[in-house]
Design an enzyme around this catalytic site. Structure first.
Site, PDB file in Angstrom:
ATOM      1  N   ARG A   1      27.863  54.917  52.346  1.00  0.00           N
ATOM      2  CA  ARG A   1      26.668  56.079  53.022  1.00  0.00           C
ATOM      3  C   ARG A   1      26.264  54.872  53.054  1.00  0.00           C
ATOM      4  O   ARG A   1      26.166  53.794  52.046  1.00  0.00           O
ATOM      5  CB  ARG A   1      26.754  57.074  51.796  1.00  0.00           C
ATOM      6  CG  ARG A   1      27.445  58.135  51.880  1.00  0.00           C
ATOM      7  CD  ARG A   1      27.336  58.820  53.264  1.00  0.00           C
ATOM      8  NE  ARG A   1      28.392  60.133  53.321  1.00  0.00           N
ATOM      9  CZ  ARG A   1      29.283  60.579  54.009  1.00  0.00           C
ATOM     10  NH1 ARG A   1      29.969  59.353  54.405  1.00  0.00           N
ATOM     11  NH2 ARG A   1      29.976  61.481  53.670  1.00  0.00           N
TER      12      ARG A   1
ATOM     13  N   HIS B   1      31.466  55.112  61.604  1.00  0.00           N
ATOM     14  CA  HIS B   1      31.840  56.288  60.598  1.00  0.00           C
ATOM     15  C   HIS B   1      33.130  56.849  61.375  1.00  0.00           C
ATOM     16  O   HIS B   1      33.948  57.639  61.450  1.00  0.00           O
ATOM     17  CB  HIS B   1      30.588  57.422  60.914  1.00  0.00           C
ATOM     18  CG  HIS B   1      31.134  57.734  59.310  1.00  0.00           C
ATOM     19  ND1 HIS B   1      29.452  58.647  58.636  1.00  0.00           N
ATOM     20  CD2 HIS B   1      32.022  58.731  58.923  1.00  0.00           C
ATOM     21  CE1 HIS B   1      30.649  58.858  57.691  1.00  0.00           C
ATOM     22  NE2 HIS B   1      31.260  59.135  57.144  1.00  0.00           N
TER      23      HIS B   1
HETATM   24  P1  NAP Z   1      34.714  60.170  44.243  1.00  0.00           P
HETATM   25  O1  NAP Z   1      35.639  60.443  44.017  1.00  0.00           O
HETATM   26  O2  NAP Z   1      33.203  60.656  43.534  1.00  0.00           O
HETATM   27  O3  NAP Z   1      34.133  58.408  43.300  1.00  0.00           O
HETATM   28  C1  NAP Z   1      32.494  57.902  43.426  1.00  0.00           C
HETATM   29  C2  NAP Z   1      32.421  56.798  42.862  1.00  0.00           C
HETATM   30  O4  NAP Z   1      31.168  56.171  42.785  1.00  0.00           O
HETATM   31  C3  NAP Z   1      32.675  56.561  41.113  1.00  0.00           C
HETATM   32  O5  NAP Z   1      33.637  55.508  41.240  1.00  0.00           O
HETATM   33  C4  NAP Z   1      31.484  57.087  40.414  1.00  0.00           C
HETATM   34  O6  NAP Z   1      31.521  56.427  39.775  1.00  0.00           O
HETATM   35  C5  NAP Z   1      30.871  55.621  41.553  1.00  0.00           C
HETATM   36  N1  NAP Z   1      29.099  55.846  40.958  1.00  0.00           N
HETATM   37  C6  NAP Z   1      28.448  57.237  41.904  1.00  0.00           C
HETATM   38  N2  NAP Z   1      27.047  57.007  41.190  1.00  0.00           N
HETATM   39  C7  NAP Z   1      26.826  56.188  41.137  1.00  0.00           C
HETATM   40  C8  NAP Z   1      26.417  55.431  40.785  1.00  0.00           C
HETATM   41  N3  NAP Z   1      24.638  55.678  41.013  1.00  0.00           N
HETATM   42  N4  NAP Z   1      26.209  54.116  40.330  1.00  0.00           N
HETATM   43  C9  NAP Z   1      27.778  53.213  39.607  1.00  0.00           C
HETATM   44  N5  NAP Z   1      28.650  54.004  40.907  1.00  0.00           N
HETATM   45  C10 NAP Z   1      28.173  55.336  40.976  1.00  0.00           C
HETATM   46  O7  NAP Z   1      34.489  59.677  45.686  1.00  0.00           O
HETATM   47  P2  NAP Z   1      35.266  59.012  46.560  1.00  0.00           P
HETATM   48  O8  NAP Z   1      36.362  60.010  46.993  1.00  0.00           O
HETATM   49  O9  NAP Z   1      35.716  57.689  46.202  1.00  0.00           O
HETATM   50  O10 NAP Z   1      34.723  59.021  47.935  1.00  0.00           O
HETATM   51  C11 NAP Z   1      33.248  57.937  47.985  1.00  0.00           C
HETATM   52  C12 NAP Z   1      32.234  58.079  49.109  1.00  0.00           C
HETATM   53  O11 NAP Z   1      32.989  57.793  50.702  1.00  0.00           O
HETATM   54  C13 NAP Z   1      32.029  59.482  49.328  1.00  0.00           C
HETATM   55  O12 NAP Z   1      30.717  59.714  48.732  1.00  0.00           O
HETATM   56  C14 NAP Z   1      31.870  59.362  51.046  1.00  0.00           C
HETATM   57  O13 NAP Z   1      30.145  59.692  51.068  1.00  0.00           O
HETATM   58  C15 NAP Z   1      31.955  58.004  51.504  1.00  0.00           C
HETATM   59  N6  NAP Z   1      33.298  58.539  52.258  1.00  0.00           N
HETATM   60  C16 NAP Z   1      33.356  58.348  53.993  1.00  0.00           C
HETATM   61  C17 NAP Z   1      34.116  57.974  54.555  1.00  0.00           C
HETATM   62  C18 NAP Z   1      33.349  57.387  55.838  1.00  0.00           C
HETATM   63  O14 NAP Z   1      34.258  57.723  56.891  1.00  0.00           O
HETATM   64  N7  NAP Z   1      32.594  56.433  56.039  1.00  0.00           N
HETATM   65  C19 NAP Z   1      35.060  58.984  54.397  1.00  0.00           C
HETATM   66  C20 NAP Z   1      34.801  59.414  53.489  1.00  0.00           C
HETATM   67  C21 NAP Z   1      34.171  59.211  51.864  1.00  0.00           C
HETATM   68  P3  NAP Z   1      32.353  56.828  38.031  1.00  0.00           P
HETATM   69  O15 NAP Z   1      33.553  56.730  38.622  1.00  0.00           O
HETATM   70  O16 NAP Z   1      32.178  56.513  36.386  1.00  0.00           O
HETATM   71  O17 NAP Z   1      31.272  58.655  38.002  1.00  0.00           O
END
Ligand code: NAP
Length: 306
Positions: free
Chosen positions: A221, A269
């Site tokens: 993000r 994006h």
């Molecule tokens: P997820 O499974 O919820 O994983 C989020 C990760 O971030 C987890 O490892 C979490 O830690 C870590 N995290 C959250 N807050 C943190 C903090 N304050 N400090 C350190 N680590 C932190 O999410 P995901 O499915 O992998 O997706 C991640 C993000 O990618 C989404 O939220 C979205 O915004 C983005 N995304 C972008 C696109 C695009 O097209 N650009 C597409 C899809 C998703 P823990 O493991 O300890 O909980």
């Protein structure tokens, strides 16, 4: 089950087809009496008049299933009392791994050195991947998939997450070890969600912890990065190149300095779109679970915001 498709109208045709194929019992509608819906399928951009969706009248709804992995635009909605599930699907993870791996390879191989200008730069030879350190911020569904993909190519991969939760074959550091994670990043990939705790995490102070000339790939993000601080870090040479798929303001405004910066690559994006063919079965499964009272998949933790 009666389901409201609370997503932009342009998405209706392909999602309707895929969702009905995945759950023929679903009565999917774009409008109707809110109190009649058993569930909502949600995507940002709805309602299309720009107003905030009021979930209060959806008294019967047992779940709100997001079509997006990132839920920052809905998670703070005070009217949302129904369980919120985010999208986790194999197509998203695969798409993100392919996108990030492509740019990691460009950085790693130094492809930008070899311009078609008649100069024979045979002294510039990339090391093997095993000598290249890649740090991934965010080791969730997407970060873990990317880590395994890069590990398979031989990269020296380190993960960083709030909890430092272990991932097989990968060193994962926890929140207090951010400095260590950054200092060991020849290539830094951010796959963090947008939450109050991640906003502005990559700023002048933290970018200064990177090795000189590190590459940054941000596909999580845009709010995680302080954009002016990145520009300063690029100009100082701390960051060698930034590949950015996400921004504080999207679409990225026409006059934004990122568009013309020689060491910034902008993509709009597109790193990981939710593809109906792989995501509809996931949504259908969750709706069925909601109807039968079974535990929901990929429930968002409202207190953490992801
Ligand atoms: P997820 O499974 O919820 O994983 C989020 C990760 O971030 C987890 O490892 C979490 O830690 C870590 N995290 C959250 N807050 C943190 C903090 N304050 N400090 C350190 N680590 C932190 O999410 P995901 O499915 O992998 O997706 C991640 C993000 O990618 C989404 O939220 C979205 O915004 C983005 N995304 C972008 C696109 C695009 O097209 N650009 C597409 C899809 C998703 P823990 O493991 O300890 O909980």
């Amino acid at each position: 089950m009666k389901v409201l498709f609370a997503a932009p109208a342009r998405d209706w045709d392909e999602w309707h087809r895929a969702l009905i194929a995945a759950a023929p019992e679903m009565d999917l509608a774009r409008e109707g009496d809110p109190a009649s819906f058993d569930a909502l399928i949600y995507a940002p951009g709805y309602p299309e008049d720009g107003s905030t969706l009021d979930f209060t009248p959806f008294t019967k709804a047992r779940v709100v299933q997001s079509l997006w992995a990132g839920v920052e635009r809905i998670v703070t909605n005070p009217t949302l009392t129904q369980p919120l599930c985010r999208m986790v699907d194999p197509g998203l993870a695969r798409g993100m791994s392919e996108y990030c791996t492509g740019w990691v390879m460009r950085a790693h191989l130094g492809m930008d050195h070899y311009t078609q200008d008649g100069i024979w730069r045979h002294a510039i030879v990339p090391p093997l991947a095993s000598a290249r350190r890649v740090t991934i911020l965010g080791m969730g569904e997407l970060g873990r998939a990317l880590a395994q993909c890069l590990r398979g190519l031989g990269f020296c991969v380190t993960g960083w997450s709030a909890s430092g939760r272990p991932v097989e074959g990968i060193t994962v550091l926890d929140a207090p070890a951010l400095g260590q994670a950054l200092a060991g990043a020849d290539i830094l990939v951010s796959l963090l969600p947008d939450t109050p705790a991640t906003r502005g995490l990559l700023n002048a102070e933290t970018l200064a912890m990177l090795p000189e000339g590190a590459w940054l790939i941000n596909a999580g993000r845009g709010t995680v990065l302080v954009e002016e601080d990145l520009l300063a870090a690029l100009d100082a040479g701390r960051v060698g190149h930034a590949v950015l798929d996400v921004f504080t303001a999207e679409p990225l405004p026409a006059g934004h300095p990122f568009w013309s910066h020689p060491r910034v690559t902008v993509t709009p994006h597109i790193s990981a779109a939710t593809r109906p063919e792989t995501a509809a079965p996931v949504a259908a499964e969750n709706l069925r679970r909601a109807m039968s009272g079974a535990p929901l998949l990929h429930l968002v933790d409202r207190s953490r915001g992801y």
